[in-house]
Enzyme design. Structure first.
Site, PDB file in Angstrom:
ATOM      1  N   LYS A 175     -11.044  -2.331   6.147  1.00 51.86           N
ATOM      2  CA  LYS A 175      -9.781  -1.611   7.570  1.00 51.86           C
ATOM      3  C   LYS A 175     -10.594  -1.466   8.554  1.00 51.86           C
ATOM      4  O   LYS A 175     -11.333  -0.199   8.441  1.00 51.86           O
ATOM      5  CB  LYS A 175      -9.385  -0.533   6.906  1.00 51.86           C
ATOM      6  CG  LYS A 175      -7.975   0.143   7.036  1.00 51.86           C
ATOM      7  CD  LYS A 175      -7.157   1.274   6.180  1.00 51.86           C
ATOM      8  CE  LYS A 175      -6.679   1.845   6.915  1.00 51.86           C
ATOM      9  NZ  LYS A 175      -5.124   2.342   5.954  1.00 51.86           N
TER      10      LYS A 175
ATOM     11  N   ARG B 247       0.513  10.235   0.602  1.00 51.17           N
ATOM     12  CA  ARG B 247       1.126  10.919   1.627  1.00 51.17           C
ATOM     13  C   ARG B 247       2.124  11.756   1.460  1.00 51.17           C
ATOM     14  O   ARG B 247       2.949  12.946   2.033  1.00 51.17           O
ATOM     15  CB  ARG B 247       0.930  10.663   2.764  1.00 51.17           C
ATOM     16  CG  ARG B 247      -0.141   9.658   3.183  1.00 51.17           C
ATOM     17  CD  ARG B 247       0.403   9.205   4.401  1.00 51.17           C
ATOM     18  NE  ARG B 247      -0.876   8.413   5.389  1.00 51.17           N
ATOM     19  CZ  ARG B 247      -0.582   7.276   6.000  1.00 51.17           C
ATOM     20  NH1 ARG B 247       0.114   7.864   6.988  1.00 51.17           N
ATOM     21  NH2 ARG B 247      -1.675   6.222   6.854  1.00 51.17           N
TER      22      ARG B 247
ATOM     23  N   GLU C 172       1.010  -0.777   0.457  1.00 49.85           N
ATOM     24  CA  GLU C 172      -0.061  -0.099  -0.256  1.00 49.85           C
ATOM     25  C   GLU C 172       0.887   1.372  -0.409  1.00 49.85           C
ATOM     26  O   GLU C 172       0.748   1.779   0.790  1.00 49.85           O
ATOM     27  CB  GLU C 172      -1.382  -0.235   1.273  1.00 49.85           C
ATOM     28  CG  GLU C 172      -1.642   0.572   1.441  1.00 49.85           C
ATOM     29  CD  GLU C 172      -2.061   1.306   2.795  1.00 49.85           C
ATOM     30  OE1 GLU C 172      -2.883  -0.237   3.313  1.00 49.85           O
ATOM     31  OE2 GLU C 172      -2.821   2.442   3.048  1.00 49.85           O
TER      32      GLU C 172
HETATM   33  C1  3PG Z   1      -1.047   4.656   8.925  1.00 53.46           C
HETATM   34  O1  3PG Z   1      -2.061   4.944   8.283  1.00 53.46           O
HETATM   35  O2  3PG Z   1      -0.082   5.252   8.948  1.00 53.46           O
HETATM   36  C2  3PG Z   1      -1.231   2.892   8.813  1.00 53.46           C
HETATM   37  O3  3PG Z   1      -2.530   3.033   9.852  1.00 53.46           O
HETATM   38  C3  3PG Z   1      -0.096   2.842   9.243  1.00 53.46           C
HETATM   39  O4  3PG Z   1      -0.427   2.835  10.980  1.00 53.46           O
HETATM   40  P1  3PG Z   1       1.579   1.818  11.365  1.00 53.46           P
HETATM   41  O5  3PG Z   1       2.447   3.035  11.197  1.00 53.46           O
HETATM   42  O6  3PG Z   1       0.809   2.599  13.128  1.00 53.46           O
HETATM   43  O7  3PG Z   1       0.742   0.772  11.508  1.00 53.46           O
END
Ligand code: 3PG
Length: 215
Positions: A136, A52, A48
């Site tokens: 999710k 961002r 994924e």
């Molecule tokens: C996110 O939104 O960054 C993901 O859910 C990953 O979360 P994490 O960094 O706690 O694994």
């Protein structure tokens, strides 16, 4: 003649590919390709790429074009414009932290499957009304963790989850042991220091450990 898989089957296949979907924040296509190759080498194909960073779409497109065996997905998909953009970039699936109405409309019109985020029974039921059976659970650890998700298995047995947010190599097993968890998501596989240093062997090792998690 083969019957085309519907979108829920497509997302089910993505979630079945490995016990973990790594959540990746990258901004350099060459690095994204190297990172994806290291993950695939460790047995983690679905990746994924979160929208961002300014060049996230380019990173996604580079993985889609250059990394054999990868199943590239787009994460943090929030808007209908992003749905169109990730389709063009070559994403095979989309992930969102939530499920806003306009996003759901765009996803319904897209050939790509969406894994939408939900954290309450009401949000989950609203998505079930739209035909979603794969969700999710976000943000997993602070929204109630594995105990919360376990409590939803009896009333909502139709739904299979990819809990994400606060999941690590240490606690992933607690989630993967649940009957309503198909896989987990997390950023720990793309450890920031290893990516910054280009230590792809370290990433492959983390991926191998994640691929060996039991579910
Ligand atoms: C996110 O939104 O960054 C993901 O859910 C990953 O979360 P994490 O960094 O706690 O694994």
């Amino acid at each position: 003649m083969a019957i085309a898989m519907d979108k829920q089957q497509q997302v089910e296949a993505v979630m079945a590919a490995a016990p973990v979907i790594p959540v990746v924040i990258v901004d350099e296509p060459a690095k994204a390709v190297a990172l994806a190759r290291a993950l695939v080498a460790g047995g983690i194909p679905a990746i994924e790429v979160t929208l961002r960073t300014p060049r996230a779409l380019e990173c996604l497109a580079a993985i889609a074009a250059e990394v054999e065996g990868a199943i590239p997905g787009a994460g943090t998909v929030l808007t209908s414009a992003q749905v169109a953009a990730v389709e063009t970039a070559g994403a095979k699936f989309m992930v969102s932290p939530g499920a806003a109405p306009k996003l759901l409309e765009a996803a319904a019109a897209s050939p790509l499957p969406l894994l939408p985020g939900a954290a309450t029974a009401t949000e989950m039921m609203a998505l079930m009304e739209r035909g979603y059976r794969h969700l999710k659970f976000f943000p997993a650890s602070v929204a109630g963790g594995a105990a919360y998700l376990k409590a939803l298995a009896s009333p909502l047995p139709q739904v299979k989850f990819c809990p994400t947010g606060g999941i690590s190599a240490e606690n992933a097993g607690d989630y993967l042991a649940l009957p309503n968890v198909a896989c987990v998501g997390g950023s720990w596989l793309a450890a920031e220091a290893a990516v910054a240093a280009g230590d792809w062997d370290a990433i492959t090792k983390l991926a191998q450990e994640a691929a060996a998690l039991r579910r």
